[in-house]
Scaffold this motif. Structure first.
Motif, mmCIF file in Angstrom:
data_model
loop_
_atom_site.group_PDB
_atom_site.id
_atom_site.type_symbol
_atom_site.label_atom_id
_atom_site.label_comp_id
_atom_site.label_asym_id
_atom_site.label_seq_id
_atom_site.Cartn_x
_atom_site.Cartn_y
_atom_site.Cartn_z
ATOM 1 N N ARG A 182 0.719 -1.195 0.041
ATOM 2 C CA ARG A 182 0.044 0.049 -0.048
ATOM 3 C C ARG A 182 0.899 1.380 -0.093
ATOM 4 N N VAL A 183 0.156 2.288 -0.362
ATOM 5 C CA VAL A 183 0.773 3.615 -0.296
ATOM 6 C C VAL A 183 0.115 4.561 0.385
ATOM 7 N N ASN A 184 0.847 5.590 1.135
ATOM 8 C CA ASN A 184 0.317 6.659 1.846
ATOM 9 C C ASN A 184 0.789 7.871 1.028
ATOM 10 N N LEU A 185 -0.244 8.737 0.358
ATOM 11 C CA LEU A 185 0.085 9.694 -0.405
ATOM 12 C C LEU A 185 -0.116 11.138 0.427
ATOM 13 N N SER A 186 0.868 11.986 0.150
ATOM 14 C CA SER A 186 0.566 13.159 0.627
ATOM 15 C C SER A 186 0.154 14.453 -0.121
ATOM 16 N N LEU A 187 -1.085 14.885 0.347
ATOM 17 C CA LEU A 187 -1.849 15.774 -0.206
ATOM 18 C C LEU A 187 -2.508 16.844 0.619
ATOM 19 N N ASP A 188 -1.943 18.258 0.690
ATOM 20 C CA ASP A 188 -2.589 19.092 1.674
ATOM 21 C C ASP A 188 -3.610 20.152 0.993
ATOM 22 N N THR A 189 -3.722 20.012 -0.404
ATOM 23 C CA THR A 189 -4.793 21.075 -1.031
ATOM 24 C C THR A 189 -5.177 20.300 -2.191
ATOM 25 N N PHE A 190 -6.346 20.571 -2.904
ATOM 26 C CA PHE A 190 -6.953 20.424 -4.088
ATOM 27 C C PHE A 190 -6.794 21.595 -4.978
ATOM 28 N N ASN A 191 -6.148 22.566 -4.695
ATOM 29 C CA ASN A 191 -6.020 23.793 -5.292
ATOM 30 C C ASN A 191 -4.664 23.850 -5.982
ATOM 31 N N LYS A 192 -4.426 24.092 -7.543
ATOM 32 C CA LYS A 192 -3.407 23.924 -8.055
ATOM 33 C C LYS A 192 -2.273 24.932 -7.566
ATOM 34 N N SER A 193 -2.697 26.098 -7.431
ATOM 35 C CA SER A 193 -1.661 27.234 -6.917
ATOM 36 C C SER A 193 -1.401 27.046 -5.582
ATOM 37 N N LYS A 194 -2.209 26.646 -4.855
ATOM 38 C CA LYS A 194 -1.861 26.447 -3.557
ATOM 39 C C LYS A 194 -0.851 25.048 -3.230
ATOM 40 N N PHE A 195 -1.102 24.227 -4.098
ATOM 41 C CA PHE A 195 -0.120 22.983 -4.152
ATOM 42 C C PHE A 195 1.202 23.639 -4.420
ATOM 43 N N LYS A 196 1.488 24.528 -5.245
ATOM 44 C CA LYS A 196 2.653 24.921 -5.633
ATOM 45 C C LYS A 196 3.281 25.771 -4.587
ATOM 46 N N GLU A 197 2.173 26.682 -3.934
ATOM 47 C CA GLU A 197 2.836 27.450 -2.890
ATOM 48 C C GLU A 197 3.357 26.553 -1.717
ATOM 49 N N ILE A 198 2.874 25.485 -1.298
ATOM 50 C CA ILE A 198 3.103 24.541 -0.150
ATOM 51 C C ILE A 198 4.109 23.718 -0.392
ATOM 52 N N THR A 199 4.361 23.063 -1.814
ATOM 53 C CA THR A 199 5.442 22.191 -2.311
ATOM 54 C C THR A 199 6.414 22.689 -2.948
ATOM 55 N N GLY A 200 6.354 23.871 -3.678
ATOM 56 C CA GLY A 200 7.358 24.430 -4.439
ATOM 57 C C GLY A 200 7.203 23.867 -5.785
ATOM 58 N N VAL A 201 6.219 22.933 -6.068
ATOM 59 C CA VAL A 201 6.203 22.187 -7.368
ATOM 60 C C VAL A 201 4.930 22.235 -7.845
ATOM 61 N N ASP A 202 4.606 22.265 -9.322
ATOM 62 C CA ASP A 202 3.389 22.475 -10.138
ATOM 63 C C ASP A 202 3.040 21.272 -10.162
ATOM 64 N N GLY A 203 2.360 20.275 -9.257
ATOM 65 C CA GLY A 203 2.429 18.979 -9.459
ATOM 66 C C GLY A 203 1.008 18.184 -9.130
ATOM 67 N N LEU A 204 0.130 19.063 -8.768
ATOM 68 C CA LEU A 204 -1.366 18.362 -8.269
ATOM 69 C C LEU A 204 -1.948 17.682 -9.229
ATOM 70 N N ASP A 205 -1.895 17.909 -10.398
ATOM 71 C CA ASP A 205 -2.505 16.874 -11.698
ATOM 72 C C ASP A 205 -2.071 15.520 -11.601
ATOM 73 N N LYS A 206 -0.523 15.506 -11.446
ATOM 74 C CA LYS A 206 -0.043 14.276 -11.549
ATOM 75 C C LYS A 206 -0.368 13.378 -10.237
ATOM 76 N N VAL A 207 -0.440 14.089 -8.904
ATOM 77 C CA VAL A 207 -0.446 13.510 -7.676
ATOM 78 C C VAL A 207 -1.976 12.947 -7.549
ATOM 79 N N LEU A 208 -2.970 13.739 -8.440
ATOM 80 C CA LEU A 208 -4.535 13.108 -8.197
ATOM 81 C C LEU A 208 -4.767 12.002 -9.324
ATOM 82 N N GLU A 209 -3.711 11.883 -10.392
ATOM 83 C CA GLU A 209 -4.110 10.845 -11.375
ATOM 84 C C GLU A 209 -3.609 9.394 -10.579
ATOM 85 N N VAL A 210 -2.678 9.700 -9.699
ATOM 86 C CA VAL A 210 -2.205 8.616 -9.322
ATOM 87 C C VAL A 210 -3.129 7.852 -8.003
ATOM 88 N N ILE A 211 -4.087 8.671 -7.644
ATOM 89 C CA ILE A 211 -5.171 8.166 -7.052
ATOM 90 C C ILE A 211 -5.857 7.132 -7.667
#
Ligand code: SAM
Ligand code: SF4
Length: 312
Positions: free
Chosen positions: A112-141
């Motif tokens: 199994r995997v634990n995925l880290s995700l703190d927001t569903f908002n693209k720009s907030k995702f970049k703000e907290i992680t420094g990377v524009d990666g929300l879409d890829k992480v959501l795909e993984v689910i």
């Protein structure tokens, strides 16, 4: 094995690298590529897991830094899988690189995997992680669902004035999906102490606002709630507001091969030295008996290292 406080220590978390492709504000706040020059080798990891399996460890979690950055990850999982008594291998990841080799990881023995995700908002995702990666992480689910690597656990750090307006969305995410959202209270440590205090949001506050969540079960350090008739679950991990040390069944190994008996203690033991000693098993047993009764977060005693160097 049972420690001095009768806790059955059967869960080992190994950080296999300090390197990370994200710069999360709560974990690696200065954004340095401050990784260890040398991580423990695959063979050292296997030797260490074998030793702990003799002491009763049954579950292994791979973490980091970002574990998917390790080029020999598949071999590490395959070799851990062969160790007697190891029943489960899981991994905590930011998910950015997961779609590349998920099936291979599963076939190697990853449960199994634990995925880290703190927001569903693209720009907030970049703000907290420094990377524009929300879409890829959501795909993984979706991919984890297809491969039936369920329940998919999603770690969401509670961050005041950042994601408190999204908590309802996270909870609603569990209505139709076999996911377990795990809200984790922000822990102050290393370079994030002031930011951590300012942004802290307690699990109690969240529960107070979401009375539709009903307590369902307790899982070691987490309390699990559910919405009526939902497929998924909502967990709370509250190291600050609801100290869970009496049910702590885990120990941690850093990517430099240091054993940490408590996340919130700076004390570390050099496992690579212990492996070379005359009787590593006895030495380790004695060390394990020194696992502290509880942490001192409430007294504002914070550890020096950032989480990226420990693995969570
Ligand atoms: N890179 C991987 C990831 O992000 O999932 C694995 C390592 S990360 C250190 C493991 C977990 O620790 C993540 O879910 C992250 O959100 C959590 N974490 C990191 N720093 C934290 C902090 N200060 N307080 C609470 N959780 C934290
Ligand atoms: Fe990297 Fe994970 Fe820490 Fe984010 S939480 S900086 S992804 S180790």
């Amino acid at each position: 094995m049972l420690d001095s406080y009768k806790r059955n220590i059967d869960y080992l978390r190994i950080s296999i690298t300090e390197d990370c492709n994200f710069r999360c504000k709560y974990c690696n706040p200065n954004g340095e590529l401050n990784y260890s020059k040398k991580s423990i080798s695959k063979d050292e990891i296997i030797e260490i897991v074998k030793l702990f399996s003799e002491l009763g460890v049954k579950k292994v979690r791979l973490t980091g830094g970002e574990p998917l950055l390790r080029s020999d990850l598949i071999e590490i999982i395959r070799d851990i899988k062969k160790i007697k008594n190891i029943e489960e291998i899981t991994m905590t990841t930011n998910g950015l690189l997961l779609n590349k080799n998920l099936l291979e990881l599963k076939n190697a023995g990853l449960n199994r995997v634990n995925l880290s995700l703190d927001t569903f908002n693209k720009s907030k995702f970049k703000e907290i992680t420094g990377v524009d990666g929300l879409d890829k992480v959501l795909e993984v689910i979706g991919e984890l669902e297809l491969l039936e690597m369920v329940p998919i656990k999603i770690n969401c750090v509670l961050i005041n004035k950042f994601n408190n307006d999204e908590i309802k969305n996270f909870i609603n995410f569990t209505r139709d999906k076999k996911v377990q959202i795990r809200f984790i209270e922000l822990m102050s440590m290393g370079d994030n102490i002031e930011w951590g205090k300012e942004k802290y949001l307690s699990a109690e506050e969240v529960l107070e606002k979401h009375k539709d969540l009903k307590l369902y079960k307790e899982e070691n350090v987490a309390k699990i709630y559910k919405l009526p008739n939902s497929k998924g679950e909502v967990g709370f991990i509250s190291p600050n507001s609801n100290k869970f040390c009496s049910s702590c069944n885990r120990i941690r190994i850093t990517s430099e091969g240091k054993l940490k008996l408590c996340l919130h203690s700076d004390i570390e033991y050099d496992l690579l030295k212990i492996l070379k000693s005359k009787n590593p098993l006895t030495e380790l047993k004695n060390i394990m008996l020194t696992k502290p009764k509880e942490h001192k977060l409430g007294e504002e005693k914070y550890i020096k290292k950032n989480m990226v160097k420990i693995g969570g």
